[in-house]
Design a protein around this motif. Structure first.
Motif, mmCIF file in Angstrom:
data_model
loop_
_atom_site.group_PDB
_atom_site.id
_atom_site.type_symbol
_atom_site.label_atom_id
_atom_site.label_comp_id
_atom_site.label_asym_id
_atom_site.label_seq_id
_atom_site.Cartn_x
_atom_site.Cartn_y
_atom_site.Cartn_z
ATOM 1 N N LEU A 1 -7.742 1.518 -3.325
ATOM 2 C CA LEU A 1 -6.825 2.452 -2.697
ATOM 3 C C LEU A 1 -6.555 3.662 -3.587
ATOM 4 O O LEU A 1 -6.505 4.800 -3.115
ATOM 5 C CB LEU A 1 -5.512 1.743 -2.343
ATOM 6 N N LEU A 2 -6.400 3.402 -4.885
ATOM 7 C CA LEU A 2 -6.223 4.522 -5.809
ATOM 8 C C LEU A 2 -7.458 5.419 -5.810
ATOM 9 O O LEU A 2 -7.357 6.647 -5.810
ATOM 10 C CB LEU A 2 -5.936 4.012 -7.220
ATOM 11 N N ILE B 1 0.835 -1.195 0.000
ATOM 12 C CA ILE B 1 0.000 0.000 0.000
ATOM 13 C C ILE B 1 0.875 1.252 0.000
ATOM 14 O O ILE B 1 0.613 2.218 -0.723
ATOM 15 C CB ILE B 1 -0.951 -0.007 1.207
ATOM 16 N N LEU B 2 1.939 1.227 0.794
ATOM 17 C CA LEU B 2 2.845 2.370 0.834
ATOM 18 C C LEU B 2 3.494 2.621 -0.519
ATOM 19 O O LEU B 2 3.625 3.764 -0.958
ATOM 20 C CB LEU B 2 3.930 2.139 1.892
ATOM 21 N N ILE C 1 -7.641 7.355 -2.339
ATOM 22 C CA ILE C 1 -6.649 8.426 -2.267
ATOM 23 C C ILE C 1 -7.026 9.554 -3.219
ATOM 24 O O ILE C 1 -6.969 10.738 -2.877
ATOM 25 C CB ILE C 1 -5.246 7.877 -2.611
ATOM 26 N N TYR D 1 -7.991 13.244 -1.782
ATOM 27 C CA TYR D 1 -7.066 14.330 -2.033
ATOM 28 C C TYR D 1 -7.543 15.299 -3.106
ATOM 29 O O TYR D 1 -7.099 16.440 -3.155
ATOM 30 C CB TYR D 1 -5.685 13.777 -2.370
ATOM 31 N N ILE E 1 0.926 4.217 -2.806
ATOM 32 C CA ILE E 1 0.740 5.637 -2.483
ATOM 33 C C ILE E 1 1.911 6.461 -3.013
ATOM 34 O O ILE E 1 1.728 7.542 -3.591
ATOM 35 C CB ILE E 1 0.591 5.824 -0.960
ATOM 36 N N GLN F 1 -7.604 12.420 -10.712
ATOM 37 C CA GLN F 1 -8.165 11.833 -9.501
ATOM 38 C C GLN F 1 -9.614 11.388 -9.711
ATOM 39 O O GLN F 1 -10.024 10.333 -9.206
ATOM 40 C CB GLN F 1 -8.045 12.847 -8.356
ATOM 41 N N LEU G 1 -6.060 4.802 6.207
ATOM 42 C CA LEU G 1 -4.619 4.543 6.106
ATOM 43 C C LEU G 1 -4.052 4.080 7.443
ATOM 44 O O LEU G 1 -3.182 3.212 7.493
ATOM 45 C CB LEU G 1 -3.899 5.812 5.643
ATOM 46 N N SER H 1 -0.011 12.987 5.320
ATOM 47 C CA SER H 1 -1.038 13.198 4.296
ATOM 48 C C SER H 1 -1.035 14.639 3.795
ATOM 49 O O SER H 1 -1.070 14.895 2.587
ATOM 50 C CB SER H 1 -2.421 12.850 4.852
ATOM 51 N N TYR I 1 1.619 6.864 -6.749
ATOM 52 C CA TYR I 1 0.521 7.769 -7.094
ATOM 53 C C TYR I 1 0.938 9.222 -6.918
ATOM 54 O O TYR I 1 0.729 10.065 -7.801
ATOM 55 C CB TYR I 1 -0.695 7.447 -6.225
ATOM 56 N N PHE I 2 1.545 9.517 -5.775
ATOM 57 C CA PHE I 2 1.941 10.892 -5.537
ATOM 58 C C PHE I 2 3.121 11.311 -6.412
ATOM 59 O O PHE I 2 3.303 12.495 -6.703
ATOM 60 C CB PHE I 2 2.250 11.117 -4.055
#
Length: 505
Positions: free
Chosen positions: A335-336, A6-7, A339, A343, A10, A184, A142, A161, A13-14
Motif C-alpha cells: 500500500l505504501l 488501510i485508512l 500510494i 502520487y 494512508i 515516494q 482504494l 485523492s 503517509y500523507f
C-alpha cells in the motif's frame, strides 16, 4: 488487512508528505513554486524522477502485463534509454540557454505565439489524460479494497485523492515535489523488494533458482522478431520507446520542470543520464515481479480479479498483497508503494499543469507582482477540479490495460509536439505561424486514419463483399501499429510545417 487499517496507513503517509511540504514551502513565491529557485541537487532529482516516471501504472500494470506480453516491454525500455540521451544532449541545452519557465516558450521564440499556444495546449491535453489514467488506477484499488466497505462512491474516492495532493503541493510546488518524490521512490522500491522476497520464500525458491526455473521461462521472452506486422515487433517497440521517451519526458513540462530546478545544465545532464540507466534495471525488476505473481497465483489457485465481468490483471498484485496469505507486512509495504508510486506522478502533474496554464495561457510573469501568487493558487484549484472530472469520466469509458492506453493516447497528443520541436531544432525555416494549429489537427486525423483504417482501403479495392469481411482481413493481414505511431504523427506534422514554411527563408 482491514479497511480501517488501510485508512490509518494512508493518513500517516500523507501526514509525512504534509510535513515535508511545510518544511519546503515556507517560501511560497512563484519562483519557488515554478523553479525551486534553481537549487535542487541533481542526485535528489534523479532519484525522485524514478518514481515519477514509473508511477502507479508501472507498479501495478507492468507486472500485470506479463501474462499476455511476456517481457516484451523491455524492448520499449531500451528505446527509452536512447531517448533520454537525446533529451540530455539536444533538448536540455536549449531549455537552459533560453532560461525558460515553461519549455513551450521555446516555440514562441522559434516560430510565434500560435505555435507556442498550440504546443502548450497539446501538453495540457496529454498531461491531463496521463495523470487521469494514473489516478484512476490507484483510485480503483482504494475503492475496491477500502471504500467499498463503507459504501463510499467512487467519485468521493477520486475527490479525496486529489484533495490530498493539493494539500501538500499548493505552497511549495515543484520544490516540495522534488523532495516528496524522493521519499515516494524509496517506498516504491522497498515494496517491490519485500514482495519478491516474501513470494520467493513462500515458493521455497532462492533468487538463483527462480532465475533458472522453467516457470520463469514461460514469461521471460524479451525479443519478438518473428512477425514484422505485429505490434510488439522489436524494432517497432524500440523506436516507439525512443520517441515516447523524447516526447513524454523531453517535450513534457511535467518531467522537464524537475530537471530545470537543477543548478546548471551540467547537473541536469548528470541527473538525466544516471536516471536513465537505473530505470532500465528497475523496469526489469518489475517484470520479474510480474512473473512471480503469476507463478504464485497458479501455485495457490488464485484467480485474476474480475471487474464488471472483465479480467483485470492490473489487480493481481493488490489481490495477492492485501487478500493473500503472505502476511501483514506485505500489505503494508504494498500500500505504501502503491500510494507512493501513484502520487509521485500525480502530484508533479498537478504542479506542472498549474505552471503551464499560468505561464503559457495567463502570462502570469507579465501580471502585476501583487496578483501573481493569488492567480497561481486559483489555477492550482481549478486544475485539481479538472482532474477529478476527467478521472470520473475515464472510469466510465476505459476497457484497456492502463499502461497500453497511456502510450496509445500519447501517440496522438505528443506527436504534434515532436513535429514542432524537431522542425524548430533541425531546420532553419520559419513558418506561417497562424496555420500551425491546422497542421497539427490534420496530422492527428491522418494518423488516426492510417492506424485504424489503412487495411480497409486495401481490401475494399479487392471487391470484398462487406465491411465485416474487410475488417476481419485488415486485422489479420494489415500492418499493426505499435508505439511507433507517435513517430508517424510527428513526421506528418513535420511535413505539414514544411508546406507552410515562409518562402523567403
Amino acid at each position: 488487512m482491514q479497511p480501517i487499517h488501510i485508512l490509518l496507513l494512508i493518513a500517516g503517509y500523507f501526514g509525512v508528505l504534509i510535513l515535508i511540504s511545510y518544511l519546503t514551502g515556507k517560501d511560497d513565491s512563484n519562483e519557488t513554486f515554478f523553479k525551486a529557485s534553481r537549487k535542487s541537487p541533481w542526485y535528489v532529482v534523479a532519484f525522485g524522477m524514478i518514481g515519477a516516471s514509473l508511477s502507479g501504472v508501472t507498479f501495478i500494470s507492468v507486472p500485470g502485463w506479463v501474462r499476455d506480453s511476456n517481457f516484451s516491454y523491455m524492448q520499449v525500455v531500451f528505446g527509452y534509454l536512447v531517448g533520454y540521451f537525446i533529451i540530455a544532449y539536444v533538448l536540455m541545452p536549449i531549455y537552459y540557454r533560453l532560461n525558460v519557465t515553461s519549455i513551450y516558450q521555446y516555440l514562441e521564440d522559434r516560430f510565434g505565439v500560435v505555435s507556442y499556444k498550440t504546443g502548450a495546449f497539446f501538453f495540457l491535453i496529454s498531461r491531463i489524460l496521463g495523470a487521469s489514467f494514473r489516478l484512476y488506477l490507484v483510485a480503483i484499488v482504494l475503492q475496491q479494497y477500502v471504500f467499498d466497505a463503507y459504501n463510499i462512491p467512487f467519485e468521493v474516492t477520486v475527490a479525496l485523492s486529489i484533495l490530498l495532493i493539493w494539500l501538500y503541493t499548493f505552497r511549495g510546488g515543484i520544490k516540495t515535489i522534488v523532495w516528496t518524490d524522493t521519499l515516494q521512490t524509496l517506498f516504491m522500491l522497498i515494496a517491490v523488494g519485500v514482495a519478491m522476497y516474501l513470494i520467493l520464500g513462500d515458493l521455497n525458491l532462492s533468487f538463483s533458482e527462480f532465475w533458472s526455473s522453467e516457470s520463469l521461462a514461460q514469461y521471460n521472452q524479451i525479443w519478438f522478431t518473428d512477425d514484422v506486422l505485429a505490434r510488439n515487433y522489436f524494432i517497432k517497440s524500440f523506436v516507439g520507446g525512443l520517441f515516447v521517451a523524447v516526447c513524454m519526458t523531453g517535450l513534457d513540462q511535467d518531467m522537464m520542470q524537475k530537471n530545470l530546478t537543477c543548478k546548471n545544465l551540467g547537473d541536469a545532464q548528470k541527473n538525466m543520464v544516471s536516471f536513465s540507466v537505473v530505470l532500465i534495471v528497475v523496469n526489469f525488476i518489475f517484470l520479474l515481479l510480474g512473473a512471480l505473481l503469476f507463478i504464485y497465483a497458479a501455485e495457490h489457485q488464485i484467480d485474476v480479479p474480475v471487474v464488471d465481468g472483465k479480467e483485470r490483471t492490473d489487480l493481481l498484485f493488490p489481490e495477492i498483497a492485501i487478500k493473500g496469505e503472505l502476511g501483514i507486512s506485505l500489505s503494508i509495504v504494498f500500500l505504501l508503494g502503491l500510494i507512493a508510486a501513484a502520487y509521485s506522478s500525480a502530484d508533479s502533474a498537478l504542479t506542472s499543469l498549474t505552471t503551464s496554464f499560468s505561464v503559457d495561457f495567463l502570462s502570469i510573469e507579465k501580471q502585476e507582482k501583487s496578483k501573481q501568487k493569488k492567480l497561481r493558487q486559483k489555477v492550482h484549484i481549478a486544475m485539481s477540479v479538472v482532474l477529478i472530472i476527467v478521472v470520473i469520466i475515464f472510469n466510465s469509458l476505459t476497457n484497456k490495460s492502463v499502461i497500453d492506453s497511456i502510450l496509445t493516447v500519447a501517440s496522438y497528443t505528443y506527436g504534434p509536439l515532436l513535429g514542432l520541436f524537431a522542425f524548430g531544432i533541425f531546420t532553419k525555416y520559419n513558418v506561417i505561424d497562424k496555420y500551425v494549429w491546422i497542421v497539427t489537427a490534420v496530422s492527428i486525423c491522418l494518423t488516426y486514419i492510417i492506424a485504424n483504417f489503412g487495411g480497409y482501403f486495401m481490401y475494399f479495392t479487392e471487391d470484398v463483399a462487406n465491411l465485416a469481411e474487410a475488417e476481419k482481413l485488415a486485422k489479420s493481414n494489415w500492418y499493426q501499429f505499435g508505439y511507433e505511431l507517435l513517430a508517424v504523427n510527428g513526421l506528418l506534422t513535420f511535413i505539414g510545417l514544411v508546406l507552410i514554411r515562409r518562402q523567403h527563408d
